[in-house]
Design a protein around this motif. Structure first.
Motif, mmCIF file in Angstrom:
data_model
loop_
_atom_site.group_PDB
_atom_site.id
_atom_site.type_symbol
_atom_site.label_atom_id
_atom_site.label_comp_id
_atom_site.label_asym_id
_atom_site.label_seq_id
_atom_site.Cartn_x
_atom_site.Cartn_y
_atom_site.Cartn_z
ATOM 1 N N ALA A 180 -6.293 -3.819 -6.556
ATOM 2 C CA ALA A 180 -5.553 -3.628 -5.310
ATOM 3 C C ALA A 180 -4.680 -2.374 -5.392
ATOM 4 O O ALA A 180 -4.612 -1.597 -4.435
ATOM 5 C CB ALA A 180 -4.703 -4.853 -5.015
ATOM 6 N N PHE A 181 -4.047 -2.172 -6.540
ATOM 7 C CA PHE A 181 -3.200 -0.979 -6.663
ATOM 8 C C PHE A 181 -4.039 0.295 -6.705
ATOM 9 O O PHE A 181 -3.630 1.332 -6.194
ATOM 10 C CB PHE A 181 -2.292 -1.076 -7.890
ATOM 11 C CG PHE A 181 -1.048 -1.869 -7.613
ATOM 12 C CD1 PHE A 181 -0.018 -1.315 -6.857
ATOM 13 C CD2 PHE A 181 -0.919 -3.172 -8.056
ATOM 14 C CE1 PHE A 181 1.124 -2.046 -6.566
ATOM 15 C CE2 PHE A 181 0.214 -3.913 -7.762
ATOM 16 C CZ PHE A 181 1.244 -3.354 -7.029
ATOM 17 N N THR A 182 -5.219 0.203 -7.307
ATOM 18 C CA THR A 182 -6.107 1.367 -7.296
ATOM 19 C C THR A 182 -6.475 1.732 -5.860
ATOM 20 O O THR A 182 -6.398 2.889 -5.460
ATOM 21 C CB THR A 182 -7.397 1.061 -8.085
ATOM 22 O OG1 THR A 182 -7.026 0.614 -9.379
ATOM 23 C CG2 THR A 182 -8.263 2.294 -8.211
ATOM 24 N N ASP A 183 -6.841 0.696 -5.091
ATOM 25 C CA ASP A 183 -7.245 0.947 -3.709
ATOM 26 C C ASP A 183 -6.074 1.370 -2.831
ATOM 27 O O ASP A 183 -6.208 2.222 -1.969
ATOM 28 C CB ASP A 183 -7.836 -0.336 -3.101
ATOM 29 C CG ASP A 183 -9.186 -0.656 -3.676
ATOM 30 O OD1 ASP A 183 -9.831 0.276 -4.180
ATOM 31 O OD2 ASP A 183 -9.591 -1.826 -3.631
ATOM 32 N N GLY A 184 -4.939 0.724 -3.052
ATOM 33 C CA GLY A 184 -3.828 0.902 -2.120
ATOM 34 C C GLY A 184 -2.929 2.071 -2.467
ATOM 35 O O GLY A 184 -2.296 2.657 -1.584
ATOM 36 N N LEU A 185 -2.839 2.434 -3.747
ATOM 37 C CA LEU A 185 -1.913 3.499 -4.140
ATOM 38 C C LEU A 185 -2.605 4.662 -4.839
ATOM 39 O O LEU A 185 -2.495 5.805 -4.420
ATOM 40 C CB LEU A 185 -0.842 2.933 -5.087
ATOM 41 C CG LEU A 185 0.283 2.140 -4.454
ATOM 42 C CD1 LEU A 185 1.248 1.692 -5.531
ATOM 43 C CD2 LEU A 185 1.005 2.967 -3.401
ATOM 44 N N LEU A 186 -3.334 4.346 -5.912
ATOM 45 C CA LEU A 186 -3.892 5.404 -6.755
ATOM 46 C C LEU A 186 -4.895 6.264 -5.995
ATOM 47 O O LEU A 186 -4.796 7.499 -5.976
ATOM 48 C CB LEU A 186 -4.541 4.773 -7.997
ATOM 49 C CG LEU A 186 -5.120 5.756 -9.004
ATOM 50 C CD1 LEU A 186 -4.020 6.626 -9.568
ATOM 51 C CD2 LEU A 186 -5.832 5.024 -10.134
ATOM 52 N N THR A 187 -5.882 5.598 -5.362
ATOM 53 C CA THR A 187 -6.919 6.349 -4.665
ATOM 54 C C THR A 187 -6.336 7.232 -3.558
ATOM 55 O O THR A 187 -6.644 8.425 -3.503
ATOM 56 C CB THR A 187 -7.990 5.394 -4.114
ATOM 57 O OG1 THR A 187 -8.421 4.551 -5.174
ATOM 58 C CG2 THR A 187 -9.170 6.148 -3.571
#
Lengths: 350, 391, 304
Positions: free
Chosen positions: C249-256
């Motif tokens: 979720a953090f990859t999708d929501g913040l990192l990417t």
């Protein structure tokens, strides 16, 4: 192999290669599909059957060979592109294999699974090298100044390369490196005791196996004419392992038998069932037979088709012999009917 | 040790020879689709074509008096499978026309189709295979993905939208069209602003975080370039973060009953591009389908079957015209026959599809370029408005 | 606020991962077999529940029925297939579970066809508002069920005689045999329980995603979870499942988004693609090199 058998084998190969030109396009396609899969399966067989490491990254390695050969082929490298595909496959295989020096069994399998996914992702996003998801168009292979365009020519070429690979690997097993593969597979401690550099031996296994797989990938690129990430997915890795299981590990013929089985049996079921016109059920039964056969082989004949055929051959010749002499088989004949164990690594992770 | 090779080639040769060769007098048509596989939900496109050609066999004795031999094969959305099937169709079945499936196979085969001189109709809507000058044997059947996207965005703009977002899967037909539209600058030319593009995993089970990203950019319209399962996940998670389905427009593959059935209220207001009439609409083609259904089973009763039926009409019209031009008999030489069919297909003008799509002319190799919007209302897709042209 | 929302979304999906991973760990603990086919049991559970509702059962009863059916399927798998492969190499066992996956998919394909099907509602419609995210009752149920089940299994292994026998069988099967534990029965039980869990996971997943053959691919998503958590730790699966859900979720929501806006501003690269797909596997790769036994796993002989 005796001199006479060598000559017979060479003649058979020449005949088979020449025979390709008598086939139709569809037949030729089937031949090169089988031969190309068999080449990659030989690579996997070296790794699993002879060096004792499992890999689920075959699909990605085929992809590396395909993209390398595709790019260089488009740049006019010709035969060099096929070779370069092999080299790239070998290098990638060593890189993936490095963790294997520290991991074994199941954990190595999962590491290769991770490598498969990461490479698949890279195929999708490194657009300058792979053209990304759209896929890279590959121009036909140019060999000795001539364009190889027909399926028949690719069938002949793939069969020839299969024979060369096979002979090469067989040769390799008679060298010191090859013999040390077997020792390392059976027992690493013993290998160390014998003064074998285990790390180096394993790296050799990865290198050669990757090279062979990369060559197969190069052929995939030239026959498909389009290299896309979807073609080098986990599915291909699983198919490769299935070929090894069904064909038989640790026996070179197993790779060819397994590839033949995995490529042709679904097609045969398809052709046989077409009369019923239930396209939907046909595919399901095709898959069902495939899954079921994998399970049955593993449960009842873990040494694969190679062992099964050999047993069948022995039984037949015994039958013929007993007919001829009207005598029952001797206990000795029964005892030799079991194929000597050359299965893969029997160690578990725990 | 090397014996298996010769044994193998013997088996292969036997297999190749034993396969039934189509009698040359027949009109043989080969169709492949994803009968089973990831995008099987829309395989009415293949069933419909086969059904129409069978319908002609049953009611009119075939095309221009010639029985049609139709073969339906399962490409399973796998490139190697599709390439194998293509060779079988051209080499063994002597197909006068091949109807293929995926974008990938059309791209991989586009030069071979040219060499073989076989008319090749694909289910893809990719603009990359649409080039009558470069690929004269390739045909698609309707507005390209790019055109669909622009039609959708234009409809959104008419309702006052300004900020646009695009969402697509990490597959060929997701990324490529989106990139083409983005780079063309067409969105800006329309007076809209592209605020963000999100690529997601095609088999994603959860897209909540992506939809939070959508929410943070507060677009006026989000266009989805993906298939039914992905649209379903997007709409479900949109509801989760408090975005209405009204915000979203999907392409022609997003008209599927499982979306409103599974999502209920969360799907209300979702719009999708419709290129062909619904199954059950009051159009002349539906009467034929009803007649066919009385005698046979209709595999898929949906919009995609309508596309298949439409494709069948297109193919049959081309073959019929080629046969008529040859004095009522199919050319004896399969090469000449294929060539004649290609020329006839290209020359089709104002082809009447019985109301499935507006009358179409095929010099452009894609036929109709019109579309209309369908909207989920009360748990059902309702067609809204008239056919709009992409140009 | 956004952080909290992303975390909530991550926990919701992570709890489903955990449920699937727990099933895999259960079997591994008891028999040393890694079930690559777990996704097949997940899918089978969902289709079984669907079939039962078509036969007229209420959705809740059908879900319960599906769990029972799956328990039987699991026990049968062990009896008919795995028991015959006790001495087989680890590759062969892995492959046989993959064969099972292919077989199950084909069976469902033959019976139910390839299309996506709307799945009956098992839980009441509606959602809880957590930090601005509307978590539907389905997700709440999945999260609560996987938490409760993991804790229940932990307690079961620790405090019941049966649990003790299972642990003994897993730890040292010869010694267990010597003290009179019927080891192969214990393995059958483990398979039954694991499959039942997978079936339940399948029912839950289908209420979220609707019914299709792709449900079986969840098995592969669960693999990073068990490697991170440690193959032998139930608690590890739970924690790693939640962690991985959050990581995605953090990859999708913040990192990417951050990466992409940087790349779009400074390079010609427009998109990093579906980054979340590989982040778990990159983590797995790193983990295998640093700590192959996982966060919670026991140190064994994984390393040479």
């Amino acid at each position: 192999m005796s001199r006479r058998r060598q000559i017979a084998a060479a003649a058979a190969v020449v005949l088979a290669v020449a025979g390709c030109f008598a086939l139709g396009r569809y037949g030729a396609y089937l031949v090169h599909a089988v031969a190309i899969s068999a080449i990659a399966a030989l690579g996997l067989n070296l790794l699993t059957g002879f060096a004792g490491q499992i890999s689920f990254a075959q699909g990605a390695l085929v992809g590396i060979g395909a993209y390398t050969a595709g790019n260089l082929g488009n740049a006019g490298w010709g035969a060099g592109a096929v070779l370069a595909g092999g080299v790239a496959g070998g290098v990638a295989s060593v890189v993936i294999g490095l963790p294997a020096l520290r991991l074994r069994g199941l954990y190595y399998a999962i590491a290769t699974l991770a490598a498969q996914f990461v490479l698949e992702y890279l195929f999708k996003i490194v657009e300058p090298l792979t053209r990304g998801i759209s896929g890279m168009n590959v121009s036909p292979l140019v060999l000795l100044g001539r364009t190889v365009a027909s399926d028949q020519a690719y069938a002949a070429l793939s069969l020839a390369l299969l024979a060369i690979t096979w002979a090469g690997l067989q040769r390799l097993m008679h060298t010191n490196v090859g013999r040390s593969f077997l020792v390392v597979r059976e027992n690493e401690l013993v290998a160390r005791g014998m003064g074998i550099d285990v790390v180096r031996v394993k790296l050799w296994a990865f290198l050669v196996s990757g090279f062979v797989t990369g060559v197969s990938g190069a052929l995939v690129a030239f026959t498909t004419r389009l290299a896309t990430p979807e073609a080098f997915s986990l599915q291909l890795s699983v198919d490769q392992v299935a070929m090894l299981i069904v064909g038989g590990q640790g026996v070179w013929a197993g790779s060819l038998l397994g590839a033949t089985f995995v490529v042709l049996v679904p097609e045969a079921i398809q052709r046989a069932g077409e009369a019923f016109k239930a396209a939907n059920l046909l595919s399901a039964s095709r898959e069902m037979a495939f899954g079921l056969l994998i399970i049955l082989f593993l449960v009842f004949e873990p040494r694969g088709l190679a062992a099964l055929l050999r047993r069948l051959g022995r039984a037949l010749s015994r039958l013929v012999a007993s007919r001829a002499s009207r005598a029952s088989p001797t206990p000795a004949a029964l005892a030799t009917s079991r194929y000597p164990a050359t299965g893969g690594s029997r160690e578990k992770a725990h | 040790m090397r014996k298996p090779i010769s044994r193998l080639s013997a088996i292969l040769a036997a297999l190749a020879l034993a396969a039934p060769l189509a009698a040359l007098a027949d009109v043989s048509v080969c169709v492949w689709g994803t009968i089973t596989g990831p995008d099987a939900g829309v395989n009415g496109m293949s069933y419909g074509t086969v059904a129409y050609l069978e319908h002609l066999n049953q009611t009119q004795g075939g095309i221009a008096g010639q029985k049609v031999k139709v073969l339906l094969l399962d490409g399973r959305y796998k490139l190697d499978e599709e390439l194998k099937i293509y060779r079988r169709c051209v080499d063994q079945e002597n197909a006068v026309l091949v109807k293929g499936w995926s974008t990938g196979s059309a791209k991989a085969l586009r030069e071979q189709v040219q060499q073989d001189g076989v008319p090749f109709v694909s289910e893809t809507f990719s603009s990359e295979v649409l080039d009558p000058a470069k690929y004269p044997f390739l045909f698609i059947q309707g507005a390209t993905y790019e055109q669909q996207m622009l039609i959708g965005l234009r409809a959104a703009k008419a309702q006052g939208a300004r900020k646009v977002m695009l969402m697509h899967g990490d597959v060929e037909y997701g990324r490529a069209p989106v990139a083409v539209v983005r780079k063309s600058g067409d969105i800006e030319k329309m007076g809209l602003e592209l605020v963000d593009t999100i690529e997601f995993r095609y088999d994603a089970q959860d897209l909540t975080a992506q939809l939070l990203r959508v929410k943070s950019k507060s677009p006026d319209v989000v266009y989805i370039q993906a298939s039914t399962p992905q649209a379903l996940v997007i709409l479900r998670d949109a509801a989760k973060v408090g975005l209405s389905a009204k915000l979203f427009i999907g392409n022609m593959y997003n008209i599927h009953p499982s979306i409103p059935e599974q999502l209920g209220a969360a799907a209300e207001g979702f719009r999708a591009i419709q290129l062909y009439s619904n199954y059950g609409d009051a159009i002349p083609a539906m009467k034929e389908i009803e007649a066919f259904k009385a005698r046979n089973t209709v595999e898929k009763q949906d919009l995609y079957f309508m596309k298949g039926w439409f494709g069948g009409k297109f193919i049959a019209a081309g073959i019929a015209s080629a046969i008529q031009k040859n004095g009522g008999k199919p050319p004896a030489d399969i090469k000449a026959f294929r060539r004649a069919v290609r020329d006839a297909l290209e020359a089709l003008k104002d082809l009447d599809s019985g109301g499935i799509a507006p009358p179409s002319t095929w010099a452009n190799h894609q036929g109709p370029t019109q579309a209309r919007m369908a909207e989920v209302k009360g748990g059902k897709y309702v067609s809204a408005g008239e056919w709009v042209n992409a140009q | 606020m956004l952080l909290l929302q992303i975390a909530t979304a991550g926990i919701a999906t992570g709890s489903v991962y955990a449920l699937i991973a727990i099933g895999i760990v259960l079997i591994y603990k008891c028999s040393g077999v890694v079930n690559f086919g777990q996704g097949g049991y997940v899918m089978l559970g969902a289709y079984a529940a669907y079939a039962l509702t078509r036969l007229g059962l209420s959705p809740q009863l059908a879900a319960a029925g599906a769990v029972l059916i799956l328990a039987a399927v699991g026990a049968l798998t062990e009896l008919l297939v795995l028991r015959r492969m006790l001495k087989a190499p680890v590759v062969a066992v892995m492959m046989v579970t993959l064969g099972l996956l292919i077989l199950f998919r084909a069976v469902c394909l033959a019976i139910f066809g390839p299309d996506q099907i709307a799945f009956p509602q098992i839980f009441p419609q509606g959602a809880v508002d957590i930090a601005g995210i509307f978590i539907t009752y389905n997700y709440v149920a999945a999260a609560v069920l996987s938490l409760v089940l993991s804790l229940a299994f932990l307690a079961f292994y620790r405090y019941t005689p049966m649990g003790l026998m299972q642990r003994a069988a897993a730890d040292n099967s010869r010694a267990a045999l010597a003290v009179g534990i019927h080891v192969s029965n214990q393995v059958s039980v483990a398979w039954a329980v694991s499959s039942a869990l997978a079936g339940l996971g399948g029912v839950l997943l289908a209420t979220l995603n609707s019914l299709s053959l792709t449900l079986s691919s969840i098995g592969l998503v669960a693999f990073p979870v068990i490697v991170l958590g440690g193959l032998t730790s139930l608690m590890g699966s739970l924690v790693a499942g939640l962690l991985l859900g959050m990581l995605e979720a953090f990859t999708d929501g913040l990192l990417t988004p951050a990466l992409e806006s940087f790349l779009r501003a400074h390079t010609s690269v427009y998109s990093v693609g579906a980054l979340q797909q590989v982040v778990p596997y990159m983590l797995v790769g790193a983990m295998l090199l640093v700590r192959p036994q996982g966060i919670f796993g026991q140190r064994g002989t994984e390393r040479v």
